[in-house]
Design a protein around this motif. Structure first.
Motif, short mmCIF file in Angstrom:
data_model
loop_
_atom_site.label_atom_id
_atom_site.label_comp_id
_atom_site.label_asym_id
_atom_site.label_seq_id
_atom_site.Cartn_x
_atom_site.Cartn_y
_atom_site.Cartn_z
N GLN A 276 -3.75 3.66 -28.88
CA GLN A 276 -5.05 1.98 -29.28
C GLN A 276 -5.03 0.70 -28.12
OE1 GLN A 276 -6.34 -0.25 -30.84
NE2 GLN A 276 -5.76 -0.74 -32.90
N ARG A 277 -5.43 -0.01 -27.29
CA ARG A 277 -5.34 -1.32 -26.79
C ARG A 277 -5.44 -2.74 -27.25
NH1 ARG A 277 -5.90 -3.89 -23.24
NH2 ARG A 277 -6.56 -2.99 -21.14
N TYR A 278 -4.19 -2.93 -27.31
CA TYR A 278 -4.00 -4.37 -27.22
C TYR A 278 -4.21 -5.17 -25.70
CZ TYR A 278 -2.04 -3.48 -31.88
OH TYR A 278 -1.57 -2.93 -33.44
N SER A 279 -4.23 -6.91 -26.13
CA SER A 279 -4.18 -7.28 -25.15
C SER A 279 -2.97 -7.17 -23.85
CB SER A 279 -4.53 -8.66 -25.16
OG SER A 279 -3.01 -9.13 -25.62
N LEU B 3 -10.67 -17.93 -34.09
CA LEU B 3 -10.44 -16.42 -34.33
C LEU B 3 -10.71 -15.40 -33.55
CD1 LEU B 3 -9.18 -15.55 -37.83
CD2 LEU B 3 -8.24 -16.10 -36.04
N LEU B 4 -12.47 -16.09 -32.87
CA LEU B 4 -13.24 -14.64 -31.96
C LEU B 4 -13.05 -15.68 -30.70
CD1 LEU B 4 -16.61 -13.85 -34.08
CD2 LEU B 4 -13.80 -12.91 -34.08
N ASP B 5 -12.49 -16.56 -30.59
CA ASP B 5 -12.30 -16.99 -29.06
C ASP B 5 -11.42 -16.05 -27.92
OD1 ASP B 5 -13.48 -19.56 -30.21
OD2 ASP B 5 -11.44 -20.89 -29.74
N ALA B 6 -10.87 -15.35 -28.76
CA ALA B 6 -9.98 -14.42 -27.69
C ALA B 6 -9.26 -13.34 -28.67
CB ALA B 6 -8.79 -15.26 -27.24
N PHE B 7 -9.01 -12.50 -27.66
CA PHE B 7 -8.51 -11.60 -28.31
C PHE B 7 -6.70 -11.09 -28.23
CE2 PHE B 7 -6.81 -6.26 -28.44
CZ PHE B 7 -7.30 -5.83 -29.61
N THR B 8 -6.09 -11.66 -28.71
CA THR B 8 -4.69 -12.20 -28.03
C THR B 8 -4.10 -11.12 -28.84
OG1 THR B 8 -4.50 -13.40 -30.40
CG2 THR B 8 -5.46 -14.31 -28.04
N VAL B 9 -4.42 -10.26 -29.82
CA VAL B 9 -2.34 -9.53 -30.19
C VAL B 9 -2.11 -8.73 -29.02
CG1 VAL B 9 -4.15 -7.07 -30.90
CG2 VAL B 9 -2.00 -7.36 -32.00
N THR B 10 -0.40 -8.15 -28.73
CA THR B 10 0.28 -7.82 -28.21
C THR B 10 1.17 -6.77 -28.70
OG1 THR B 10 2.06 -9.48 -28.42
CG2 THR B 10 0.71 -9.72 -26.98
N ARG B 11 1.82 -6.03 -28.36
CA ARG B 11 2.72 -5.60 -28.98
C ARG B 11 3.61 -6.22 -29.65
NH1 ARG B 11 0.89 -2.08 -24.71
NH2 ARG B 11 2.63 -2.19 -23.95
N ILE C 275 1.79 -9.75 -33.55
CA ILE C 275 0.94 -9.09 -34.22
C ILE C 275 0.30 -10.32 -35.10
CG2 ILE C 275 1.62 -7.05 -33.55
CD1 ILE C 275 2.19 -6.93 -36.35
N GLU C 276 1.22 -11.47 -35.61
CA GLU C 276 0.95 -11.93 -36.07
C GLU C 276 -0.53 -13.04 -36.07
OE1 GLU C 276 2.85 -13.13 -38.73
OE2 GLU C 276 4.31 -11.45 -38.20
N THR C 277 -1.62 -12.72 -35.54
CA THR C 277 -2.73 -13.27 -35.11
C THR C 277 -3.77 -11.68 -36.14
OG1 THR C 277 -2.29 -14.47 -33.32
CG2 THR C 277 -4.39 -13.83 -34.11
N PHE C 278 -3.13 -10.76 -35.14
CA PHE C 278 -3.39 -9.29 -35.80
C PHE C 278 -3.83 -9.63 -37.05
CE2 PHE C 278 -4.60 -4.89 -35.47
CZ PHE C 278 -5.82 -5.37 -35.53
N ARG C 279 -2.48 -9.51 -37.89
CA ARG C 279 -2.80 -9.76 -39.21
C ARG C 279 -3.77 -10.76 -40.28
NH1 ARG C 279 3.98 -9.51 -39.65
NH2 ARG C 279 3.92 -7.14 -39.53
N THR C 280 -3.61 -11.92 -39.05
CA THR C 280 -4.48 -12.64 -39.83
C THR C 280 -5.96 -12.62 -40.20
OG1 THR C 280 -2.86 -14.95 -39.45
CG2 THR C 280 -4.98 -15.40 -39.43
N VAL C 281 -6.02 -11.79 -38.30
CA VAL C 281 -7.95 -11.55 -38.50
C VAL C 281 -7.95 -10.25 -39.33
CG1 VAL C 281 -9.07 -10.29 -36.66
CG2 VAL C 281 -8.34 -12.61 -36.25
N ARG C 282 -7.18 -9.50 -39.33
CA ARG C 282 -7.40 -8.28 -40.01
C ARG C 282 -7.55 -8.78 -41.95
NH1 ARG C 282 -3.86 -2.60 -40.01
NH2 ARG C 282 -5.71 -1.68 -40.18
N ALA C 283 -6.49 -9.16 -41.97
CA ALA C 283 -7.02 -10.79 -43.43
C ALA C 283 -8.46 -10.76 -43.79
CB ALA C 283 -5.79 -10.91 -44.39
N GLN C 284 -9.38 -11.47 -42.69
CA GLN C 284 -10.30 -12.13 -42.66
C GLN C 284 -11.26 -11.44 -41.69
OE1 GLN C 284 -8.06 -16.15 -41.62
NE2 GLN C 284 -10.18 -16.13 -41.76
N LEU C 285 -11.04 -9.92 -41.38
CA LEU C 285 -12.45 -9.38 -41.23
C LEU C 285 -13.74 -9.14 -42.05
CD1 LEU C 285 -12.77 -7.62 -38.41
CD2 LEU C 285 -11.55 -5.82 -40.07
#
Length: 302
Positions: A267-270, A86-94, A97-107
């Motif tokens: 906010q800033r996404y990829s 999950l730390l290999d790349a910042f991949t969230v886009t508008r 956002i599914e990866t962002f949800r996963t990351v937030r749950a596991q932050l």
């Protein structure tokens, strides 16, 4: 870093506990994690250890060593690998956002990696995260705090419009801490509990502690039409984001009317910049975010 005696005591307890765990679990790594790994502790702080084993095993749980509680979380090498992925790349886009949800749950798990310090480890594992992964953690953590700020701003908008001003005051105080967290993350600190903010805010300063900066006194009755007090939130969040996503683009006019008003936050996404208020999102260019930030800073000073 605090030099309090209870910090040294807990570090010694951590080293002792790690040695015992290494003897009991063959091939395991033991990492010190959390605030203590960052040099932060109080007189009743627990010691948090991460036990990484080749295969999943039942955790040893908690114990008392010389009067200090030691909490051990056991995870498999596969789990740690998944966290690192999950730390290999910042991949969230508008639009994704599914990866962002996963990351937030596991932050909180990712914060363990960010703070981890080897106690019993093989040389190959000496560097828990490479610099690129630490930078990606920063971006995920900052994006998370900006999402939290946007959620609080939406509450403030609804509460103030409903005349629930005492409730809005409580949310305003909470927003002050979230904004401070964005600034500590942008400065390179991990996302630890709010109680550590005075220490994290002071790391680049001479004083041992800095209070969480207060936000201006809100004026809820005029918030919808005229809200210069909210501009300090807008400017500080934009400043934090621009630390991690700097740009030399020339400022460009922001055409959409009202985007500097109450509730709008950056906010800033990829895939770029945008302003958000509730469910409304307006994309911005590098130049327009610079112009928007400068406008917010001027209004905050007025």
């Amino acid at each position: 870093m605090t030099a309090a005696p209870w910090l040294d005591t807990r570090l010694k307890v951590a080293e002792h506990a790690a040695a015992v765990l290494a003897d009991e679990y063959a091939g395991a790594d033991v990492w010190l994690v959390g605030a203590l790994a960052e040099g932060l502790a109080h007189q009743h702080s627990d010691v948090d250890l991460l036990l990484i084993t080749p295969e999943a095993v039942p955790g040893p749980g908690s114990s008392l060593i010389h009067g200090t509680r030691v909490d051990v979380r056991a995870v498999s090498e596969r789990t740690v690998h998944d966290w690192r992925t999950l730390l290999d790349a910042f991949t969230v886009t508008r639009d994704g956002i599914e990866t962002f949800r996963t990351v937030r749950a596991q932050l909180s798990d990712l914060t363990l990696l960010r703070t981890a310090r080897p106690l019993v480890t093989a040389p190959a594992h000496a560097e828990i995260l490479v610099p690129e992964q630490r930078a990606t953690y920063q971006r995920w953590a900052l994006a998370d705090r900006c999402e939290a700020a946007a959620s609080l701003a939406e509450d403030l908008l609804g509460l103030s419009q409903s005349g629930l001003y005492p409730h809005a005051d409580l949310v305003w105080d909470q927003l002050a801490r979230v904004v401070a967290q964005t600034e500590t993350v942008a400065a390179g600190a991990p996302l630890l509990g709010e109680k550590w903010l005075p220490s994290l805010l002071s790391r680049d300063h001479a004083e041992p502690f800095r209070p969480v900066p207060a936000l201006p006194e809100p004026r809820w009755l005029s918030a919808a039409a005229h809200s210069p007090f909210f501009a300090s939130v807008q400017a500080r969040l934009a400043d934090a984001l621009l630390v991690l996503w700097p740009t030399n683009a020339e400022p460009e006019p922001v055409d959409e009317a009202g985007l500097g008003g109450f509730g709008w936050l950056p906010q800033r996404y990829s895939d770029g910049w945008f302003l958000r208020r509730g469910d409304a999102r307006v994309p911005l260019t590098d130049g327009s975010i610079r112009a928007w930030q400068k406008s917010a800073a001027r209004r905050a000073r007025s």
